[in-house]
Scaffold this active site. Sequence first.
Site, mmCIF file in Angstrom:
data_model
loop_
_atom_site.group_PDB
_atom_site.id
_atom_site.type_symbol
_atom_site.label_atom_id
_atom_site.label_comp_id
_atom_site.label_asym_id
_atom_site.label_seq_id
_atom_site.Cartn_x
_atom_site.Cartn_y
_atom_site.Cartn_z
ATOM 1 N N HIS A 192 0.894 -1.146 0.000
ATOM 2 C CA HIS A 192 0.000 0.000 0.000
ATOM 3 C C HIS A 192 0.935 1.199 0.000
ATOM 4 O O HIS A 192 1.750 1.318 0.922
ATOM 5 C CB HIS A 192 -0.808 -0.106 1.295
ATOM 6 C CG HIS A 192 -1.994 0.743 1.351
ATOM 7 N ND1 HIS A 192 -2.515 1.196 2.525
ATOM 8 C CD2 HIS A 192 -2.767 1.240 0.365
ATOM 9 C CE1 HIS A 192 -3.565 1.921 2.258
ATOM 10 N NE2 HIS A 192 -3.747 1.961 0.974
ATOM 11 N N ASP B 25 1.860 3.076 3.229
ATOM 12 C CA ASP B 25 2.433 2.324 4.354
ATOM 13 C C ASP B 25 3.879 1.909 4.128
ATOM 14 O O ASP B 25 4.512 1.386 5.041
ATOM 15 C CB ASP B 25 1.604 1.056 4.619
ATOM 16 C CG ASP B 25 0.223 1.401 5.148
ATOM 17 O OD1 ASP B 25 0.129 2.306 5.979
ATOM 18 O OD2 ASP B 25 -0.749 0.762 4.703
ATOM 19 N N GLU C 152 -11.842 -3.113 -5.755
ATOM 20 C CA GLU C 152 -12.279 -3.694 -4.467
ATOM 21 C C GLU C 152 -13.515 -2.953 -3.970
ATOM 22 O O GLU C 152 -13.456 -1.765 -3.671
ATOM 23 C CB GLU C 152 -11.158 -3.609 -3.432
ATOM 24 C CG GLU C 152 -11.594 -4.209 -2.104
ATOM 25 C CD GLU C 152 -10.447 -4.433 -1.127
ATOM 26 O OE1 GLU C 152 -9.311 -4.655 -1.575
ATOM 27 O OE2 GLU C 152 -10.696 -4.370 0.076
ATOM 28 N N GLU D 147 -13.726 -8.552 -0.676
ATOM 29 C CA GLU D 147 -13.158 -8.810 0.665
ATOM 30 C C GLU D 147 -14.240 -9.477 1.504
ATOM 31 O O GLU D 147 -15.217 -8.851 1.915
ATOM 32 C CB GLU D 147 -12.663 -7.516 1.324
ATOM 33 C CG GLU D 147 -11.995 -7.831 2.668
ATOM 34 C CD GLU D 147 -11.217 -6.683 3.245
ATOM 35 O OE1 GLU D 147 -10.353 -6.117 2.540
ATOM 36 O OE2 GLU D 147 -11.476 -6.336 4.410
ATOM 37 N N HIS E 225 -16.530 -7.171 3.661
ATOM 38 C CA HIS E 225 -17.219 -6.078 2.993
ATOM 39 C C HIS E 225 -18.666 -6.393 2.625
ATOM 40 O O HIS E 225 -19.545 -5.554 2.809
ATOM 41 C CB HIS E 225 -16.411 -5.615 1.785
ATOM 42 C CG HIS E 225 -15.102 -4.984 2.192
ATOM 43 N ND1 HIS E 225 -14.193 -4.495 1.286
ATOM 44 C CD2 HIS E 225 -14.559 -4.757 3.420
ATOM 45 C CE1 HIS E 225 -13.144 -4.005 1.945
ATOM 46 N NE2 HIS E 225 -13.348 -4.168 3.238
ATOM 47 N N ASP F 150 -16.369 -2.494 10.075
ATOM 48 C CA ASP F 150 -15.399 -3.333 9.373
ATOM 49 C C ASP F 150 -14.445 -3.953 10.389
ATOM 50 O O ASP F 150 -13.434 -3.365 10.765
ATOM 51 C CB ASP F 150 -14.620 -2.456 8.380
ATOM 52 C CG ASP F 150 -13.729 -3.264 7.458
ATOM 53 O OD1 ASP F 150 -13.780 -4.508 7.517
ATOM 54 O OD2 ASP F 150 -12.980 -2.651 6.685
ATOM 55 N N ASP G 44 -12.513 -6.699 10.311
ATOM 56 C CA ASP G 44 -11.217 -7.214 9.853
ATOM 57 C C ASP G 44 -10.621 -8.227 10.827
ATOM 58 O O ASP G 44 -9.423 -8.204 11.111
ATOM 59 C CB ASP G 44 -10.222 -6.059 9.619
ATOM 60 C CG ASP G 44 -10.338 -5.486 8.211
ATOM 61 O OD1 ASP G 44 -10.849 -6.186 7.313
ATOM 62 O OD2 ASP G 44 -9.911 -4.327 8.015
ATOM 63 N N ASP H 122 -6.634 -9.916 4.329
ATOM 64 C CA ASP H 122 -6.723 -8.469 4.546
ATOM 65 C C ASP H 122 -7.551 -8.266 5.814
ATOM 66 O O ASP H 122 -8.765 -8.046 5.765
ATOM 67 C CB ASP H 122 -7.349 -7.761 3.344
ATOM 68 C CG ASP H 122 -7.274 -6.244 3.509
ATOM 69 O OD1 ASP H 122 -6.667 -5.787 4.505
ATOM 70 O OD2 ASP H 122 -7.815 -5.522 2.653
#
Length: 405
Positions: free
Chosen positions: A59, A62, A189, A227, A231, A266, A268, A300
Amino acid sequence: MVAYKMDLVKSVIGRTSFGIWDLLNAGADPFGAAVRAKWEAEDAIRLLGKLGVPRVSLHDIDVGLDPWVLPNEGAMRPRVGELKACLKESGVRVWMYTPCLFHNPLVRAGSVTSNDARVRRMALRKMLLALDMAEEFGASWVTFWWGRDGAEVDALIDSRVAFERFADALRIACAYVRKRGCKVRISIEPKPNEPRGDIYTATVGTALGLIGMLPAEDRDLVGVNPELLQHEGMAGLNCYHAIGLLIAAGKLSFLHLGGQTPLRYDQDHPFLVGNSCLKSSFYIALAVAKHAPDCVVEFDCHPLRTEAGDDAREEFVMVNLEALGLMMEKAQAFLKHPQVKEILGEADSRGFGIAADPDKNLDAFLKELRAETDYAERVNSVSAAANPRAQALDRLVNMHLLGRL
Ligand code: XLS
Ligand code: MG
């Protein structure tokens, strides 16, 4: 540490990848501070190398490659060199590269869908630069996640124009891929909300609709990475249907995987972690086992915020790998199970059981279709349709998942 079942880990590790941002995640959320030590990209790459994970996705923001933070795009060169050296040393390759189109305050009212053409230009330039970077790192994909392209106040942006602006940007990105002769492909995405109240590219179906707006030569260059469970799950949608649609449409570029309780923020969570992941995760594994055996699975997600120890990231990688191995094993065994096969029988067959081919001879097909004489009787008879035995199958799924089949 509870010992990991290495046979499960080994059975899937070769097909996996991790988003670097997930390993850098230190557990901060909008309500609380970080709980894990700050990590650099190199720490994450070395960890993956040590554990034998073959891929990582980068990314830009990052890994020190955000052109909106650096003084100019030329300043990216030395950082690219450092990262390449670390990747080489660790034996990890870049799977996907993604430009951050959501963090900078400039894109607070959208990136490529902003009403301000200056902002749209900046976003497009960042998207094209991501294609260059992906090529440079030898990545297979660039993902566009347009997390700031959405709305809380719909009076601001015409929703028709918003989708036309996405299509405009994608057309240029595709033309750029062709012109440069890049091997990289583009993946969209989708996500329904967060950080915006309503994100335009909300679901797998939306992403496919957007691809459908492109000319044929561009459509071939663009896929979708859903995702799941996160998602679609955030919106209470069915993850198994989402992956099935993408596979049927030939548009599953790769999978982002994690855990999620439906209709929450979200979360994750790591794969299979959380209060209600079991069955939906099994169905995703089933789709992958049956129809996408070569699909790369990229985790992810990130460690739970409860996990603050020095080994939290290593545990996180292992938890995901083991859980994927477990679910793939479960899916493969389920498909082979005699009782399941007996119930499903010809369940996967297509067509209508009519000899004439409707593509070649529609008249003959229609004639046969209308020839059945018991049509009217059947309409009124429940028993005229085979008993689908859904409940029995669900019992088998439960018994299988809970270890009694
Ligand atoms: C956010 C997305 C994001 C993309 C990469 O929810 O999952 O992490 O995968 O920008
Ligand atoms: Mg993702």
